[in-house]
Enzyme design. Structure first.
Site, PDB file in Angstrom:
ATOM      1  N   TYR A 117      39.454  71.844   7.613  1.00 50.36           N
ATOM      2  CA  TYR A 117      38.958  71.313   8.876  1.00 50.36           C
ATOM      3  C   TYR A 117      38.044  72.309   9.585  1.00 50.36           C
ATOM      4  O   TYR A 117      38.279  73.510   9.549  1.00 50.36           O
ATOM      5  CB  TYR A 117      40.111  70.956   9.812  1.00 50.36           C
ATOM      6  N   PRO A 126      44.825  56.761  14.176  1.00 53.58           N
ATOM      7  CA  PRO A 126      45.491  55.633  14.846  1.00 53.58           C
ATOM      8  C   PRO A 126      44.537  54.654  15.523  1.00 53.58           C
ATOM      9  O   PRO A 126      44.879  53.489  15.723  1.00 53.58           O
ATOM     10  CB  PRO A 126      46.389  56.323  15.882  1.00 53.58           C
ATOM     11  N   GLY A 158      37.781  55.153  15.932  1.00 50.31           N
ATOM     12  CA  GLY A 158      37.179  54.653  17.163  1.00 50.31           C
ATOM     13  C   GLY A 158      37.065  53.147  17.246  1.00 50.31           C
ATOM     14  O   GLY A 158      36.805  52.604  18.323  1.00 50.31           O
ATOM     15  N   LEU A 164      39.227  50.891  17.346  1.00 52.10           N
ATOM     16  CA  LEU A 164      40.232  50.253  18.204  1.00 52.10           C
ATOM     17  C   LEU A 164      40.253  50.857  19.607  1.00 52.10           C
ATOM     18  O   LEU A 164      41.187  50.631  20.361  1.00 52.10           O
ATOM     19  CB  LEU A 164      41.613  50.384  17.558  1.00 52.10           C
ATOM     20  N   GLY A 165      39.207  51.587  19.945  1.00 53.37           N
ATOM     21  CA  GLY A 165      39.177  52.260  21.240  1.00 53.37           C
ATOM     22  C   GLY A 165      38.220  51.652  22.248  1.00 53.37           C
ATOM     23  O   GLY A 165      37.749  52.351  23.141  1.00 53.37           O
TER      24      GLY A 165
END
Length: 329
Positions: free
Chosen positions: A53, A218, A222, A224-225
Site C-alpha cells: 500500500y 464496503p 464509492g 454506494l456513497g
C-alpha cells in the site's frame, strides 16, 4: 465503539476497522496522522494495511511500496503508548521487487517480507499477518512452517487470509490442524451490496470453522456513497468506474431513492447493511479524510428495518443464498 471476538480467538476488535490503502497515494502523511488520531479517539482498535500500500501495486512501479506502513510506523513512533492500543494488521504476497522470489508465499519471501514490514512499521511484532492472496504453487506445509516460525519468534501473533475461496480456507485449516496450529484467525474479503459472491461459499466456510470475517470495499469503490452526484476526485473519478456507474444506473437510482426515504446517507446505509450480518466481524473503512471516517462511524448505531433490508435485496440481489442450494435442488 462496539467490539467483538475475531472469530474463535480471544482477541477483540472494533466493528469498524481503519483501512489505510489510501495513505501515501490519495492521502498525505499529515492527513493520515489526523485520521489515525480520530480513529483511536473513536475507539477503533483494528488498523489494517499491507506491504504494497502507498502507491501503484505493480512491481514495475514500486516507488510507492511500503509507504502506508511507513506512515503508520512514524505515527506509532510519536507516542509509545499507541502500539498497545491497536491491533496492527498487515499483509504479505504481492511482488515487492522484480526478483523471482520477492513475491507470493514461499517461506523465503514470507520471512523477508515480515522483517521488512516490521522495520517500516517501527514495531517488534505484527498482531495479524494476512496472506494477501492464495498461492497454490506453494504447499501449505511450507506456508504454515514459515508462519509457525514467526509466531515462535514473537514476530506475529495471529495469521489471516485475504481474497481466499471457501475451499482454500478449508484446505488451509486442515493442514493447520494436522500441525496442531490455530490456523486462520480471519479472512478478509471483498463484500458489499454490489459484490455478494462470498455468500455462496466463503461465509459458510468461515462460520463453520470459526474464522473472523473482515470486509473490504464496503462502499464499492464509492458506488454506494451517493455516486450519482458530481464526481471530481478520488478513485470514483476514473473512466472505468464512470462506466460502471452508467451500467448500474437503474439500481443506483433505486438505491439512492431508498436511502432518501430512510433519511440516511447512502454510505451509512451500505455500512449498516454489512454490520447487520452476524457473519461479519469488522467492516474496513478506508477514508481519505477525517470527515469520511466520521461519516462511516455514523453507521454503527443505524439499525435497518426488515422491510428496508428486503428492498436492498431486491435492488442488489445476491447469488441466491449459500452453495449448493443457491443453484441446485
Amino acid at each position: 465503539m462496539d467490539y467483538t471476538h475475531l472469530g474463535r480467538t480471544g482477541l477483540k476488535v472494533s466493528r469498524i476497522a481503519l483501512g489505510t490503502m489510501n495513505f501515501g497515494e490519495l492521502t498525505d502523511e499529515a492527513t493520515g496522522f489526523r485520521i489515525m488520531d480520530a480513529a483511536l479517539e473513536a475507539g477503533i482498535n483494528l488498523f489494517d494495511t499491507a506491504d504494497v500500500y502507498g502507491g501503484p501495486q505493480s512491481p514495475d512501479m514500486a516507488k510507492g511500496f511500503g509507504i502506508s506502513e511507513e506512515i503508520i510506523g512514524r505515527w506509532l513512533a510519536q507516542d509509545g503508548a499507541r502500539r498497545d492500543r491497536i491491533v496492527l494488521a498487515t499483509k504479505v504476497y504481492q511482488p515487492m521487487e522484480t526478483g523471482p522470489n520477492h513475491k507470493y508465499l514461499s517461506a523465503y519471501h514470507i520471512r523477508r517480507a515480515c522483517e521488512a514490514s516490521l522495520k517500516r512499521l517501527k514495531t517488534d511484532h505484527i498482531d495479524l499477518y494476512q496472506m494477501h492472496h492464495i498461492d497454490r504453487a506453494t504447499p501449505w506445509e511450507e506456508i504454515w512452517q514459515a508462519m509457525e516460525q514467526l509466531i515462535r519468534e514473537g514476530k506475529i501473533t495471529y495469521v489471516g487470509s485475504s481474497n481466499f475461496a471457501g475451499w482454500d480456507i478449508a484446505t488451509a485449516q486442515c493442514t493447520a490442524a494436522s500441525r496442531n496450529l490455530l490456523g486462520l484467525a480471519s479472512e478478509q474479503s471483498l463484500y458489499n451490496l454490489t459484490q455478494r459472491t462470498i455468500e455462496l461459499e466463503v461465509i459458510p466456510a468461515v462460520r463453520h470453522l470459526g474464522i473472523g470475517l473482515l470486509t473490504w470495499s464496503p462502499i464499492g469503490m464509492g458506488l454506494l456513497g451517493g455516486v450519482l452526484g458530481e464526481i471530481t476526485e478520488g478513485r470514483r473519478a476514473t473512466p472505468g468506474l464512470q462506466a460502471r456507474i452508467e451500467r448500474l444506473r437503474p439500481q443506483l437510482e433505486a438505491y439512492e431513492a431508498l436511502c432518501g426515504e430512510l433519511g440516511e446517507a447512502p454510505a451509512r446505509v451500505a455500512l449498516a447493511w454489512l454490520l447487520h450480518n452476524p457473519a461479519v466481524t469488522s467492516v474496513i473503512s478506508g477514508p481519505r479524510t477525517v470527515e469520511q471516517l466520521r461519516q462511516n462511524l455514523a453507521a454503527l448505531p443505524l439499525k435497518l428495518p426488515e422491510e428496508s433490508l428486503a428492498r436492498l435485496d431486491e435492488i442488489w440481489p445476491g447469488p441466491g443464498g449459500e452453495a449448493p442450494e443457491a443453484y441446485a435442488w
